[in-house]
Design a protein around this motif. Structure first.
Motif, PDB file in Angstrom:
ATOM      1  N   ASN A 265      45.191  31.254  42.906  1.00 12.63           N
ATOM      2  CA  ASN A 265      44.019  30.608  42.463  1.00 12.63           C
ATOM      3  C   ASN A 265      42.583  31.097  42.389  1.00 12.63           C
ATOM      4  O   ASN A 265      41.884  30.740  41.796  1.00 12.63           O
ATOM      5  CB  ASN A 265      44.398  29.130  42.994  1.00 12.63           C
ATOM      6  CG  ASN A 265      43.432  27.977  41.929  1.00 12.63           C
ATOM      7  OD1 ASN A 265      43.576  28.156  40.828  1.00 12.63           O
ATOM      8  ND2 ASN A 265      42.937  27.140  42.794  1.00 12.63           N
ATOM      9  N   TYR A 266      42.421  32.123  43.380  1.00 12.78           N
ATOM     10  CA  TYR A 266      41.240  32.673  43.491  1.00 12.78           C
ATOM     11  C   TYR A 266      40.903  33.555  42.366  1.00 12.78           C
ATOM     12  O   TYR A 266      39.582  33.758  42.233  1.00 12.78           O
ATOM     13  CB  TYR A 266      41.245  33.609  44.837  1.00 12.78           C
ATOM     14  CG  TYR A 266      41.100  32.943  46.111  1.00 12.78           C
ATOM     15  CD1 TYR A 266      39.586  32.730  46.806  1.00 12.78           C
ATOM     16  CD2 TYR A 266      42.051  32.213  46.642  1.00 12.78           C
ATOM     17  CE1 TYR A 266      39.573  32.145  47.720  1.00 12.78           C
ATOM     18  CE2 TYR A 266      41.769  31.739  47.891  1.00 12.78           C
ATOM     19  CZ  TYR A 266      40.574  31.606  48.478  1.00 12.78           C
ATOM     20  OH  TYR A 266      40.343  30.904  49.655  1.00 12.78           O
ATOM     21  N   LEU A 267      41.745  33.974  41.580  1.00 14.29           N
ATOM     22  CA  LEU A 267      41.331  34.618  40.359  1.00 14.29           C
ATOM     23  C   LEU A 267      40.308  33.560  39.330  1.00 14.29           C
ATOM     24  O   LEU A 267      39.540  34.113  38.611  1.00 14.29           O
ATOM     25  CB  LEU A 267      42.756  34.998  39.493  1.00 14.29           C
ATOM     26  CG  LEU A 267      43.254  36.005  39.810  1.00 14.29           C
ATOM     27  CD1 LEU A 267      44.835  36.334  39.287  1.00 14.29           C
ATOM     28  CD2 LEU A 267      42.610  37.419  39.715  1.00 14.29           C
ATOM     29  N   LYS A 268      40.706  32.231  39.419  1.00 13.50           N
ATOM     30  CA  LYS A 268      39.952  31.263  38.756  1.00 13.50           C
ATOM     31  C   LYS A 268      38.459  30.896  39.293  1.00 13.50           C
ATOM     32  O   LYS A 268      37.670  30.713  38.509  1.00 13.50           O
ATOM     33  CB  LYS A 268      40.663  29.985  38.630  1.00 13.50           C
ATOM     34  CG  LYS A 268      42.414  30.166  37.821  1.00 13.50           C
ATOM     35  CD  LYS A 268      43.113  29.184  37.904  1.00 13.50           C
ATOM     36  CE  LYS A 268      44.526  29.216  37.403  1.00 13.50           C
ATOM     37  NZ  LYS A 268      45.387  28.109  37.392  1.00 13.50           N
ATOM     38  N   PHE A 269      38.270  30.870  40.452  1.00 10.02           N
ATOM     39  CA  PHE A 269      37.329  30.232  41.144  1.00 10.02           C
ATOM     40  C   PHE A 269      36.492  31.217  42.007  1.00 10.02           C
ATOM     41  O   PHE A 269      35.337  31.029  42.226  1.00 10.02           O
ATOM     42  CB  PHE A 269      37.419  28.823  41.771  1.00 10.02           C
ATOM     43  CG  PHE A 269      38.273  29.082  43.185  1.00 10.02           C
ATOM     44  CD1 PHE A 269      37.385  29.421  44.435  1.00 10.02           C
ATOM     45  CD2 PHE A 269      39.427  28.936  43.378  1.00 10.02           C
ATOM     46  CE1 PHE A 269      38.094  29.335  45.674  1.00 10.02           C
ATOM     47  CE2 PHE A 269      40.087  29.106  44.572  1.00 10.02           C
ATOM     48  CZ  PHE A 269      39.271  29.453  45.631  1.00 10.02           C
ATOM     49  N   ALA A 270      37.155  32.222  42.516  1.00 12.52           N
ATOM     50  CA  ALA A 270      36.494  33.397  43.285  1.00 12.52           C
ATOM     51  C   ALA A 270      36.838  34.620  43.233  1.00 12.52           C
ATOM     52  O   ALA A 270      37.701  35.208  44.185  1.00 12.52           O
ATOM     53  CB  ALA A 270      36.256  32.653  44.683  1.00 12.52           C
ATOM     54  N   PRO A 271      37.012  35.167  42.125  1.00 18.92           N
ATOM     55  CA  PRO A 271      37.829  36.541  42.076  1.00 18.92           C
ATOM     56  C   PRO A 271      37.116  37.610  42.706  1.00 18.92           C
ATOM     57  O   PRO A 271      38.245  38.475  43.044  1.00 18.92           O
ATOM     58  CB  PRO A 271      37.566  36.910  40.401  1.00 18.92           C
ATOM     59  CG  PRO A 271      36.575  35.855  39.869  1.00 18.92           C
ATOM     60  CD  PRO A 271      36.600  34.796  40.792  1.00 18.92           C
ATOM     61  N   ASP A 272      35.745  37.549  42.831  1.00 16.28           N
ATOM     62  CA  ASP A 272      35.296  38.603  43.819  1.00 16.28           C
ATOM     63  C   ASP A 272      35.822  38.614  45.361  1.00 16.28           C
ATOM     64  O   ASP A 272      35.916  39.810  45.854  1.00 16.28           O
ATOM     65  CB  ASP A 272      33.567  38.398  44.082  1.00 16.28           C
ATOM     66  CG  ASP A 272      32.936  38.700  42.663  1.00 16.28           C
ATOM     67  OD1 ASP A 272      33.596  39.281  41.781  1.00 16.28           O
ATOM     68  OD2 ASP A 272      31.850  38.288  42.518  1.00 16.28           O
ATOM     69  N   ALA A 273      36.186  37.450  45.681  1.00 13.68           N
ATOM     70  CA  ALA A 273      36.849  37.435  47.129  1.00 13.68           C
ATOM     71  C   ALA A 273      38.100  38.268  47.020  1.00 13.68           C
ATOM     72  O   ALA A 273      38.582  39.057  48.007  1.00 13.68           O
ATOM     73  CB  ALA A 273      37.149  36.064  47.378  1.00 13.68           C
ATOM     74  N   LEU A 274      39.179  38.158  45.947  1.00 17.65           N
ATOM     75  CA  LEU A 274      40.197  39.164  45.869  1.00 17.65           C
ATOM     76  C   LEU A 274      39.839  40.273  45.629  1.00 17.65           C
ATOM     77  O   LEU A 274      40.406  41.326  46.086  1.00 17.65           O
ATOM     78  CB  LEU A 274      41.055  38.540  44.623  1.00 17.65           C
ATOM     79  CG  LEU A 274      41.602  37.294  44.659  1.00 17.65           C
ATOM     80  CD1 LEU A 274      42.581  37.110  43.258  1.00 17.65           C
ATOM     81  CD2 LEU A 274      42.592  37.025  45.855  1.00 17.65           C
ATOM     82  N   THR A 275      38.784  40.832  44.647  1.00 13.94           N
ATOM     83  CA  THR A 275      38.585  42.225  44.779  1.00 13.94           C
ATOM     84  C   THR A 275      38.117  42.799  46.016  1.00 13.94           C
ATOM     85  O   THR A 275      38.567  43.980  46.383  1.00 13.94           O
ATOM     86  CB  THR A 275      37.499  42.213  43.652  1.00 13.94           C
ATOM     87  OG1 THR A 275      37.905  41.739  42.509  1.00 13.94           O
ATOM     88  CG2 THR A 275      36.980  43.807  43.585  1.00 13.94           C
ATOM     89  N   ASP A 276      37.329  42.361  46.713  1.00 14.44           N
ATOM     90  CA  ASP A 276      36.729  42.833  48.074  1.00 14.44           C
ATOM     91  C   ASP A 276      38.002  42.912  48.896  1.00 14.44           C
ATOM     92  O   ASP A 276      38.070  43.803  49.641  1.00 14.44           O
ATOM     93  CB  ASP A 276      35.598  41.754  48.516  1.00 14.44           C
ATOM     94  CG  ASP A 276      34.428  42.031  47.732  1.00 14.44           C
ATOM     95  OD1 ASP A 276      34.423  42.698  46.838  1.00 14.44           O
ATOM     96  OD2 ASP A 276      33.422  40.893  48.049  1.00 14.44           O
ATOM     97  N   SER A 277      38.884  41.956  49.102  1.00 10.24           N
ATOM     98  CA  SER A 277      40.050  41.927  49.928  1.00 10.24           C
ATOM     99  C   SER A 277      40.864  42.978  49.674  1.00 10.24           C
ATOM    100  O   SER A 277      41.250  43.758  50.353  1.00 10.24           O
ATOM    101  CB  SER A 277      40.820  40.672  49.781  1.00 10.24           C
ATOM    102  OG  SER A 277      41.876  40.749  50.710  1.00 10.24           O
ATOM    103  N   LEU A 278      41.284  43.174  48.302  1.00 15.37           N
ATOM    104  CA  LEU A 278      41.959  44.308  47.859  1.00 15.37           C
ATOM    105  C   LEU A 278      41.537  45.684  48.212  1.00 15.37           C
ATOM    106  O   LEU A 278      42.221  46.601  48.664  1.00 15.37           O
ATOM    107  CB  LEU A 278      42.556  44.000  46.382  1.00 15.37           C
ATOM    108  CG  LEU A 278      43.530  42.948  46.322  1.00 15.37           C
ATOM    109  CD1 LEU A 278      43.620  42.659  44.789  1.00 15.37           C
ATOM    110  CD2 LEU A 278      44.945  43.093  46.869  1.00 15.37           C
ATOM    111  N   ALA A 279      40.360  45.706  47.906  1.00 14.36           N
ATOM    112  CA  ALA A 279      39.543  47.063  48.198  1.00 14.36           C
ATOM    113  C   ALA A 279      39.746  47.292  49.729  1.00 14.36           C
ATOM    114  O   ALA A 279      40.095  48.517  50.139  1.00 14.36           O
ATOM    115  CB  ALA A 279      38.094  46.712  47.952  1.00 14.36           C
TER     116      ALA A 279
END
Length: 323
Positions: A265-279
């Motif tokens: 669900n973070y793809l919908k409301f906070a995609p940057d959080a996923l991007t930073d975490s995966l990096a």
């Protein structure tokens, strides 16, 4: 091409011959090298997952593949780039189309099978433990289902964050896998009274600060009884099939937080959080701080067996399908 498809919720998924997909604007065509299997795939096949599409659709939430085509107006990632992507569906096939902006280049040192099963499991545990649970070095983390797809990554990441990790899993073989991932204390959930075992250990080591729970049911209740004041319980899923009712009086008396977490669900409301975490996770892998565990790698013809391994809890770590 061949795809492992759900054609209706009244019949099991099956290998089907379907046209090769054509990427639309903003999409890329991938030649799929590997697809990670998740508990959600099993639920989706039965129409019981929160983001289940209407049949027919191809199972497989996360993949690693080679970019072989672009949709109109799309130029990146470049043709020939090896990427991983969480697309939500479409991965258990020879080819698939996925949003270009969700594709992430894979480090040369990361094999296809590891890249395919990396995003959901490691992403779930990292973001849950850092952003939601606020796990700190020196605290104690209890991981339920500690040898499963997400549980094992929680053990590994918890240890990397400096926590003391308690692993709960079924049987000596699974506990050995959790121990190899860094668990400090091991509890066999099949060996007797889990609640009593947790209370005894918690008393010995000073209590539990964070609970990571992909299991639910009685395990959730047992963990709750051993928490320190101001502990955080992260609800990841309900592999037991039992969604627990939370006793609010215990939360009140012990000032405990029960926190929900749904990675997708973070793809919908906070995609940057996923991007930073995966990096950050990719960097940890490159540094050799993460050692992903795959128990089973199966060809596409055996995709149904992969789902059964997850459903029966016979796997440890990840199950991967290689078209």
């Amino acid at each position: 091409m061949r795809a492992f498809q759900v054609t209706g919720f009244d019949a099991p998924p099956s290998i089907t011959d379907v046209p090769q997909p054509v990427p639309a604007q903003g999409e890329v065509l991938l030649r799929i090298k590997a697809c990670g299997v998740n508990f959600a795939d099993m639920l989706m096949a039965k129409g019981k997952y929160q983001d289940t599409p209407a049949p027919p659709f191809t199972l497989g939430m996360e993949v690693c593949g080679i970019v072989e085509g672009h949709g109109p107006g799309t130029t990146q990632p470049a043709i020939g780039t090896r990427v991983s992507v969480f697309g939500g569906q479409g991965g258990m096939a020879e080819y698939g189309v996925f949003p270009a902006d969700l594709c992430r280049p894979v480090p040369d040192a990361m094999p296809d099978d590891i890249a395919a099963g990396f995003q959901v499991a490691y992403g779930t545990s990292h973001l849950a433990l850092t952003r939601r649970a606020r796990l700190q070095a020196g605290q104690t983390l209890l991981v339920l289902g500690a040898a499963g797809g997400v549980g094992l990554t929680a053990v590994e990441i918890g240890k990397a964050l400096g926590a003391t990790v308690i692993a709960v899993a079924r049987g000596a073989d699974k506990l050995a896998v959790a121990q190899a991932a860094g668990a400090d204390h091991l509890i066999d959930s099949d060996a007797g009274d889990l609640k009593a075992a947790l209370k005894a250990l918690a008393k010995q080591i000073g209590g539990i600060d964070v609970v990571y729970d992909p299991v639910g049911g009685d395990a959730f209740k047992a963990a709750l009884s051993s928490c320190n004041p101001e502990a955080r319980v992260i609800v990841i899923g309900f592999a037991s099939g039992d969604i627990p009712q939370i006793p609010a009086n215990i939360l009140l008396v012990k000032n405990i937080d029960v926190i929900g977490f749904y990675w997708g669900n973070y793809l919908k409301f906070a995609p940057d959080a996923l991007t930073d975490s995966l990096a950050e996770l990719m960097e940890m892998f490159t540094q050799g701080r993460l050692k992903p565990h795959i128990s089973d790698t199966l060809p596409l013809d055996r995709a149904a067996e992969g789902l059964e391994l997850i459903a029966s809890r016979k796997s440890t770590g990840k199950v991967v399908i290689t078209p």
